[in-house]
Design an enzyme around this catalytic site. Sequence first.
Site, PDB file in Angstrom:
ATOM      1  N   CYS A 229      51.593 -13.129 -19.778  1.00 36.55           N
ATOM      2  CA  CYS A 229      50.569 -12.817 -20.776  1.00 36.55           C
ATOM      3  C   CYS A 229      49.133 -12.913 -20.278  1.00 36.55           C
ATOM      4  CB  CYS A 229      50.751 -13.697 -22.004  1.00 36.55           C
ATOM      5  SG  CYS A 229      50.917 -15.445 -21.654  1.00 36.55           S
TER       6      CYS A 229
ATOM      7  N   LYS B 226      46.414 -14.584 -30.927  1.00 31.63           N
ATOM      8  CA  LYS B 226      46.416 -15.284 -29.636  1.00 31.63           C
ATOM      9  C   LYS B 226      45.337 -14.747 -28.697  1.00 31.63           C
ATOM     10  CE  LYS B 226      49.279 -15.631 -25.501  1.00 31.63           C
ATOM     11  NZ  LYS B 226      50.636 -15.605 -24.935  1.00 31.63           N
TER      12      LYS B 226
ATOM     13  N   HIS C 220      44.388 -16.829 -25.116  1.00 35.95           N
ATOM     14  CA  HIS C 220      44.991 -17.280 -23.848  1.00 35.95           C
ATOM     15  C   HIS C 220      44.270 -16.724 -22.618  1.00 35.95           C
ATOM     16  CE1 HIS C 220      49.012 -18.646 -21.815  1.00 35.95           C
ATOM     17  NE2 HIS C 220      47.988 -19.462 -21.584  1.00 35.95           N
TER      18      HIS C 220
ATOM     19  N   HIS D  62      57.534 -15.207 -29.461  1.00 33.82           N
ATOM     20  CA  HIS D  62      57.467 -16.163 -28.361  1.00 33.82           C
ATOM     21  C   HIS D  62      58.065 -17.482 -28.850  1.00 33.82           C
ATOM     22  CE1 HIS D  62      55.750 -18.773 -25.274  1.00 33.82           C
ATOM     23  NE2 HIS D  62      55.323 -17.714 -24.626  1.00 33.82           N
TER      24      HIS D  62
ATOM     25  N   ASP E 116      52.590  -7.273 -24.242  1.00 33.73           N
ATOM     26  CA  ASP E 116      51.941  -7.565 -22.971  1.00 33.73           C
ATOM     27  C   ASP E 116      52.926  -7.705 -21.821  1.00 33.73           C
ATOM     28  OD1 ASP E 116      52.860  -9.897 -24.112  1.00 33.73           O
ATOM     29  OD2 ASP E 116      50.977 -10.998 -23.946  1.00 33.73           O
ATOM     30  N   HIS E 117      54.214  -7.810 -22.115  1.00 36.46           N
ATOM     31  CA  HIS E 117      55.233  -7.859 -21.061  1.00 36.46           C
ATOM     32  C   HIS E 117      56.606  -7.781 -21.698  1.00 36.46           C
ATOM     33  CE1 HIS E 117      55.894 -12.002 -22.281  1.00 36.46           C
ATOM     34  NE2 HIS E 117      54.614 -12.266 -22.061  1.00 36.46           N
TER      35      HIS E 117
ATOM     36  N   LYS F  19      60.451 -10.860 -18.116  1.00 41.23           N
ATOM     37  CA  LYS F  19      59.168 -11.556 -18.057  1.00 41.23           C
ATOM     38  C   LYS F  19      59.048 -12.365 -16.764  1.00 41.23           C
ATOM     39  CE  LYS F  19      56.580 -15.134 -20.584  1.00 41.23           C
ATOM     40  NZ  LYS F  19      56.562 -15.973 -21.805  1.00 41.23           N
TER      41      LYS F  19
END
Length: 544
Positions: free
Chosen positions: A41, A100, A102, A256, A308-309, A333
Site C-alpha cells: 500500500c 486511509k 499511510h 484489510h 492499490d494491490h 500482495k
Amino acid sequence: MSGSRERDNMLHLHRSWTPNIDRLAEDGVKLTQHISAASLCTPSRAAFLTGRYPVRSGMVSSIGYRVLQWTGASGGLPTNETTFAKILKEKGYATGLIGKWHLGLNCESASDHCHHPLHHGFDHFYGMPFSLMGDCARWELSEKRVNLEQKLNFLFQVLALVALTLVAGKLTHLIPVSWMPVIWSALSAVLLLASSYFVGALIVHADCFLMRNHTITEQPMCFRRTTPLILQEVASFLKRNKHGPFLLFVSFLHVHIPLITMENFLGKSLHGLYGDNVEEMDWMVGRILDTLDVEGLSNSTLIYFTSDHGGSLENQLGNTQYGGWNGIYKGGKGMGGWEGGIRVPGIFRWPGVLPAGRVIGEPTSLMDVFPTVVRLAGGEVPQDRVIDGQDLLPLLLGTAQHSDHEFLMHYCERFLHAARWHQRDRGTMWKVHFVTPVFQPEGAGACYGRKVCPCFGEKVVHHDPPLLFDLSRDPSETHILTPASEPVFYQVMERVQQAVREHQRTLSPVPLQLDRLGNIWRPWLQPCCGPFPLCWCLREDDPQ
C-alpha cells in the site's frame, strides 16, 4: 470529479455479491490490464498520487521495511513531491481525502504534520493517518505486536537470568560484585516484562486512531462507529461542495485485516468474513452512488474505482483465508512481479462522456490517474520531473486504440523484479521476470509462514536467463518460454533489457523514506490527544 478506491483485490467474486461495483463497471469503462506500481500500500499510494514510480520519490526501502511501520515515524511522502490533489487545489477544486492515508505524518515534532494530507494538496482530511491492521484488534494475524512481544520476552529472560546469576554469585561470594548491577538488571527485567504485557495496547493507541484535519478525534478507534462515520463524512463533503468543482478520494479501510465488519453484514456472505467485508464495502459504494444521485452530481462526476494491490495470500489461519483471492493470477500482495500482486480492478464511470460497457485490455497503470485528472482540470503536468503515468482520456473515450505504455516496470522495494513489453505490432504482451520469490513450502503459490514474500536475499531467485511469459496467451504465467519454444526469445530479452537500461538512466538518488532511519518509532513524533502515553479521547458524537 471524484475518485474511489479500495484496499485489496475483490472483483473476482461472483457478480451477485458486489452489485454496486458491478453497476459501476456496466455503466462505465472497465480496464482489464490495470497495474499498480507496487504490490503493497505505501509505495503504491505514493505512485498513484504523484504519477511516478515510488523509487523516484524514495517511497521504498532497501532493507525489508515494505511500508511505513509506525505513525510516529519520520518517513513519508516528501514535501517536494507534487500530487494531483495539489494541482487541482490550485485550479480551484475543493479537495478531500476520507479514509486511509499511510504516507506519513510528522518529521521533527508531533505537530509539524509535514507529510499530512493537508500538506499534499488536500484541504480536508478525515480518517486514519496510518492503516487498519490486525494489531488494531489484537488479532492472531499480527503485523508487529507478536514479534515485539517475543523480542521483549526474550530480553526479559536474558536479563532475569543475568540478575539471578549475579544474586547467586553475590551470595556465594563467587562473583565479586556490588548490589547495584543486581538491582539494575532486575529492574530492567521487570520493565521488559511489563513492556511485553502492554505493547499490544500501546500499538492500538499509537496507530489506530482517527483524525479530522490536524486534530485527533478518536484514539483509539471505536470500530462499530467507523463505517457510519466515513459514510457520513463523504455525504457531508459532497453536500458542501456540490456547487463547485471537487476532488474526493475515498480510501476505504476495507478489505484489510482485521476485516472490521458491521453486525448486519456478519455471516451474510458465502465467502466467510472476507466476503462479509467485501459485501459491506460494496454497500458503501452503493451509498456513495446514491448520495451523488440525490445531490444531482452523478452526470457531472467522473468516478474511478480501483485497488492499490492484489489480495494477501499469506493472511491465512488454518484453512481460512482472510486476505482475498486473485483468481487466475499468480502470486499476491507483496510480490514484486507476479500478476496477482499488481493486476487490480480499474473502472471509470462518467455518464454521457465515457461509453458505457466499454472494456479495455490495453496496459494501464494507477499512475495514469495523475496526468488524466490534471489535464481534465485544466492543469499542467509538471515539467521539472519525470512523470511515468500517461493520460488515459483518449483510450477511455475510444479516440485512441492503444495505451501509451510500451513498457511498465515492476519493483519490489528498490529492486526491479520484472518488466512488461507491449509489442503493439504483434499484439503481444511480454512479461520478463528477473527476480522471483521462493515460495514456501515448495510448490505453493505464496510465502506461507511469513507476513509477505521478500524482495532480496536468500529467499529470492535471480534468473539467468530471465523468465519469459506471453501474457496475451498465458495471463496466469504458468508456461515459461525458452529459446527452444519461442523463436523471438533473444530479441524480446534484448529489447526489454534495453528499455530497463533506459529507464534506470532516468532515476536520481533520493533518500529512502522507508529505510530504518525513517521507519522506526520515535516517541516525540507520536500523535497523542492527551499527555503521552495517556492517548485517549472521543471528541465527536456517534454518527446520525
